[in-house]
Design a protein around this motif. Structure first.
Motif, PDB file in Angstrom:
ATOM      1  N   LEU A  63       3.614  -0.733  -9.983  1.00 24.99           N
ATOM      2  CA  LEU A  63       3.127  -0.326  -8.998  1.00 24.99           C
ATOM      3  C   LEU A  63       1.894  -0.993  -9.137  1.00 24.99           C
ATOM      4  O   LEU A  63       1.634  -0.332  -7.334  1.00 24.99           O
ATOM      5  CB  LEU A  63       3.690   0.719  -8.911  1.00 24.99           C
ATOM      6  CG  LEU A  63       5.471   1.475  -8.803  1.00 24.99           C
ATOM      7  CD1 LEU A  63       5.247   3.371  -9.526  1.00 24.99           C
ATOM      8  CD2 LEU A  63       6.153   0.589  -7.895  1.00 24.99           C
ATOM      9  N   ARG A  64       1.383  -1.237  -9.714  1.00 18.27           N
ATOM     10  CA  ARG A  64      -0.309  -0.925  -9.287  1.00 18.27           C
ATOM     11  C   ARG A  64      -0.691  -1.873  -8.340  1.00 18.27           C
ATOM     12  O   ARG A  64      -1.712  -1.485  -7.513  1.00 18.27           O
ATOM     13  CB  ARG A  64      -0.841  -0.869 -10.643  1.00 18.27           C
ATOM     14  CG  ARG A  64      -2.659  -0.636 -10.652  1.00 18.27           C
ATOM     15  CD  ARG A  64      -2.898  -0.304 -12.198  1.00 18.27           C
ATOM     16  NE  ARG A  64      -2.234  -1.180 -13.685  1.00 18.27           N
ATOM     17  CZ  ARG A  64      -2.693  -2.329 -13.655  1.00 18.27           C
ATOM     18  NH1 ARG A  64      -4.306  -2.534 -13.119  1.00 18.27           N
ATOM     19  NH2 ARG A  64      -2.157  -3.048 -14.944  1.00 18.27           N
ATOM     20  N   PRO A  65       0.070  -3.061  -8.619  1.00 16.15           N
ATOM     21  CA  PRO A  65      -0.322  -3.762  -7.118  1.00 16.15           C
ATOM     22  C   PRO A  65      -0.736  -3.576  -6.270  1.00 16.15           C
ATOM     23  O   PRO A  65      -0.995  -3.894  -5.005  1.00 16.15           O
ATOM     24  CB  PRO A  65       0.209  -5.451  -7.810  1.00 16.15           C
ATOM     25  CG  PRO A  65       0.802  -5.283  -8.920  1.00 16.15           C
ATOM     26  CD  PRO A  65       0.852  -3.853  -9.426  1.00 16.15           C
ATOM     27  N   LEU A  66       0.872  -2.846  -5.554  1.00 14.66           N
ATOM     28  CA  LEU A  66       1.274  -2.217  -4.808  1.00 14.66           C
ATOM     29  C   LEU A  66      -0.023  -0.796  -4.718  1.00 14.66           C
ATOM     30  O   LEU A  66      -0.704  -0.932  -3.083  1.00 14.66           O
ATOM     31  CB  LEU A  66       2.382  -1.680  -4.612  1.00 14.66           C
ATOM     32  CG  LEU A  66       3.431  -2.238  -4.372  1.00 14.66           C
ATOM     33  CD1 LEU A  66       5.585  -1.626  -4.809  1.00 14.66           C
ATOM     34  CD2 LEU A  66       3.412  -3.447  -3.522  1.00 14.66           C
ATOM     35  N   ILE A  67       0.086  -0.225  -5.617  1.00 13.49           N
ATOM     36  CA  ILE A  67      -0.600   0.970  -5.447  1.00 13.49           C
ATOM     37  C   ILE A  67      -2.301   0.365  -4.579  1.00 13.49           C
ATOM     38  O   ILE A  67      -2.916   1.118  -4.027  1.00 13.49           O
ATOM     39  CB  ILE A  67      -0.911   1.943  -6.527  1.00 13.49           C
ATOM     40  CG1 ILE A  67       0.349   1.871  -6.612  1.00 13.49           C
ATOM     41  CG2 ILE A  67      -1.888   2.908  -6.125  1.00 13.49           C
ATOM     42  CD1 ILE A  67       0.586   3.447  -7.677  1.00 13.49           C
ATOM     43  N   ARG A  68      -2.912  -0.444  -5.255  1.00 16.77           N
ATOM     44  CA  ARG A  68      -4.027  -0.956  -5.393  1.00 16.77           C
ATOM     45  C   ARG A  68      -3.932  -2.250  -4.409  1.00 16.77           C
ATOM     46  O   ARG A  68      -5.431  -2.789  -3.673  1.00 16.77           O
ATOM     47  CB  ARG A  68      -4.643  -1.551  -6.216  1.00 16.77           C
ATOM     48  CG  ARG A  68      -4.884   0.247  -7.280  1.00 16.77           C
ATOM     49  CD  ARG A  68      -5.931   0.082  -8.376  1.00 16.77           C
ATOM     50  NE  ARG A  68      -5.882   0.576  -9.314  1.00 16.77           N
ATOM     51  CZ  ARG A  68      -6.693   1.160 -10.699  1.00 16.77           C
ATOM     52  NH1 ARG A  68      -6.748  -0.231 -11.203  1.00 16.77           N
ATOM     53  NH2 ARG A  68      -6.230   1.881 -10.862  1.00 16.77           N
ATOM     54  N   LEU A 116      -4.237   5.148 -14.220  1.00 11.40           N
ATOM     55  CA  LEU A 116      -4.626   5.137 -12.040  1.00 11.40           C
ATOM     56  C   LEU A 116      -5.652   6.103 -11.969  1.00 11.40           C
ATOM     57  O   LEU A 116      -5.800   7.039 -13.066  1.00 11.40           O
ATOM     58  CB  LEU A 116      -3.119   5.764 -12.310  1.00 11.40           C
ATOM     59  CG  LEU A 116      -1.797   5.308 -12.230  1.00 11.40           C
ATOM     60  CD1 LEU A 116      -0.745   5.241 -11.206  1.00 11.40           C
ATOM     61  CD2 LEU A 116      -2.566   3.411 -11.183  1.00 11.40           C
ATOM     62  N   THR A 117      -6.459   6.117 -10.781  1.00  9.37           N
ATOM     63  CA  THR A 117      -6.952   7.813 -10.703  1.00  9.37           C
ATOM     64  C   THR A 117      -6.506   8.920 -10.691  1.00  9.37           C
ATOM     65  O   THR A 117      -5.052   8.949 -10.147  1.00  9.37           O
ATOM     66  CB  THR A 117      -8.558   7.432  -9.570  1.00  9.37           C
ATOM     67  OG1 THR A 117      -6.968   7.042  -8.447  1.00  9.37           O
ATOM     68  CG2 THR A 117      -9.032   6.192  -9.368  1.00  9.37           C
ATOM     69  N   SER A 131       1.489   0.318   1.887  1.00 13.59           N
ATOM     70  CA  SER A 131       1.543   1.877   2.787  1.00 13.59           C
ATOM     71  C   SER A 131       2.655   2.137   1.911  1.00 13.59           C
ATOM     72  O   SER A 131       3.472   2.353   0.965  1.00 13.59           O
ATOM     73  CB  SER A 131       2.749   1.056   4.652  1.00 13.59           C
ATOM     74  OG  SER A 131       4.020   1.355   4.114  1.00 13.59           O
ATOM     75  N   ASN A 132       2.880   3.456   2.168  1.00 13.42           N
ATOM     76  CA  ASN A 132       3.838   5.153   1.260  1.00 13.42           C
ATOM     77  C   ASN A 132       5.231   4.545   1.768  1.00 13.42           C
ATOM     78  O   ASN A 132       5.439   4.579   1.059  1.00 13.42           O
ATOM     79  CB  ASN A 132       3.870   5.965   2.218  1.00 13.42           C
ATOM     80  CG  ASN A 132       1.894   6.946   1.599  1.00 13.42           C
ATOM     81  OD1 ASN A 132       1.408   6.275   0.684  1.00 13.42           O
ATOM     82  ND2 ASN A 132       1.832   7.597   1.727  1.00 13.42           N
ATOM     83  N   GLU A 133       5.594   3.731   3.161  1.00 11.94           N
ATOM     84  CA  GLU A 133       6.595   3.461   3.074  1.00 11.94           C
ATOM     85  C   GLU A 133       7.173   2.495   1.873  1.00 11.94           C
ATOM     86  O   GLU A 133       8.371   2.285   1.252  1.00 11.94           O
ATOM     87  CB  GLU A 133       6.847   3.157   4.634  1.00 11.94           C
ATOM     88  CG  GLU A 133       7.187   4.330   6.141  1.00 11.94           C
ATOM     89  CD  GLU A 133       5.248   4.670   5.657  1.00 11.94           C
ATOM     90  OE1 GLU A 133       4.626   3.874   6.259  1.00 11.94           O
ATOM     91  OE2 GLU A 133       5.669   5.459   6.084  1.00 11.94           O
TER      92      GLU A 133
END
Ligand code: SAM
Ligand code: SF4
Ligand code: SF4
Length: 336
Positions: free
Chosen positions: A281-286, A44-45, A290-292
């Motif tokens: 969580l990476r598929p969601l993050i990238r 992650l960045t 949304s944050n929600e």
């Protein structure tokens, strides 16, 4: 907002691993020279890490610890510290490090807003240090600790994993060192984290024995666990010269109050130190979530949490039953 798991334990702390790489190869953590490391572009960045941190802060997380691998091998770590320190709801931002690179970094980390530093130090003997870490130079570490003191970090905690016939003869030397320098010593029972270290219960020195060794030289009285949730039970030296902590993860498990989540450097949310896998969580993050959506997912994962590995392990050891089986994530991937 607070999210709680199946045992009503809130999510209050997040330990964020910023890399699985390390310049040491401590025998009890990662004895192999090579390992299946996380691919560089999966890491992650800083922006991605800060986003997750802000989301979990809104879910009730108040404490963040940066860990690894060795977190200080990640370039410009102070930039991440600065962004995490700016998250209003995070009231405690700390770092766990082997301190090999701390001498050149302590001032910048302090200026960036880091609250606290824990240094892992298992021996004060140069030759033993090299043998234990397989690469380390004790003088560099001691210079790092001194730089942290000069930079104004208070308290500085020294973490020592006590291993029978490896460093259990140094308990009092380490206590003396901390008492002299105003640091807080924390002893940690050697645990069966990961699979690489070939752990056996015979090599774990029980908390009670560590306590008796200290108390025989410097009488102490218990003051409990900070926040009622911290892993270490703290003791006050009766002569007024500070505190010492002992983490009895094996013989006195504290799963009942465990509010710690962990995130690997590639964005897997892990709900227990002894988990066999995490929630990616990476598929969601990238993937544009949304944050929600991210918050809902994390809350759902935490709500389903049933972990109590150390209690199960202790029940098995105490009753002579087989230990819980499974292939756990390595400590170097997960962070302490
Ligand atoms: N590299 C950094 C360091 O050593 O401080 C941060 C990561 S390291 C995995 C975090 C902590 O885990 C260290 O304090 C280390 O001593 C502890 N640790 C590693 N393996 C352990 C084990 N088998 N039992 C108990 N503690 C362990
Ligand atoms: Fe040692 Fe920490 Fe590196 Fe593990 S991650 S090998 S404990 S310095
Ligand atoms: Fe928490 Fe898992 Fe450790 Fe129990 S074994 S205290 S649930 S991390």
């Amino acid at each position: 907002m607070t999210v709680t798991d199946t045992f009503r334990r809130p999510l209050k702390d997040l330990r964020i691993s910023v890399t699985d790489r390390c310049n040491y190869r401590c025998n009890y953590c990662m004895p192999f020279d090579e390992y299946v490391w996380i691919e560089k572009d999966a890491i992650l960045t800083f922006e991605e890490i800060v986003r997750v941190a802000s989301v979990v802060a809104d879910l009730g997380v108040e404490k963040i610890r940066i860990t690894g691998g060795e977190p200080l091998v990640r370039r410009d770590l102070e930039a991440l510290v600065q962004s995490l320190a700016a998250i209003e709801k995070i009231r405690d931002l700390s770092l766990t490090t082997n301190a090999s690179l701390l001498a050149g970094k302590a001032r910048a980390l302090r200026a960036a807003g880091l609250d606290r530093i824990n240094v892992s130090l298992d021996t004060l003997r140069k030759d033993r240090f090299l043998k234990l870490t397989r690469r380390g130079d004790l003088d560099q570490v001691l210079a790092g600790v001194e730089a942290a003191r000069v930079a104004g970090f208070v308290p500085i905690k020294l973490n020592t994993v006590v291993i029978r016939d490896v460093n259990d003869d140094e308990i009092l030397d380490l206590v003396d060192y901390c008492r002299e320098h105003g640091f807080e010593q924390r002893f940690i029972e050697y645990m069966d984290v990961g699979n690489a270290n070939n752990w056996s219960m015979e090599r774990t020195v029980p908390k009670q024995r560590i306590l008796e060794t200290i108390d025989a030289r410097y009488p102490v009285e218990p003051v409990g666990r900070p926040d009622g949730r911290a892993p270490a039970e703290r003791y006050r030296f009766k002569d007024g010269s500070g505190f010492v902590g002992i983490v009895g993860s094996v013989t006195e498990p504290f799963c009942g109050s465990c509010s710690r989540g962990r995130m690997t450097a590639d964005g897997r949310l892990v709900t227990c130190l002894f988990s066999e896998s995490g929630f990616d969580l990476r598929p969601l993050i990238r993937g544009g979530a949304s944050n929600e959506r991210l918050a809902e997912t994390i809350a759902r994962i935490w709500a389903g949490r049933t972990d109590r590995y150390s209690e199960t392990r202790w029940e098995a050891i105490a009753s002579g039953r087989p230990m819980p089986a499974g292939r756990k994530i390595e400590m170097i991937t997960l962070g302490g």
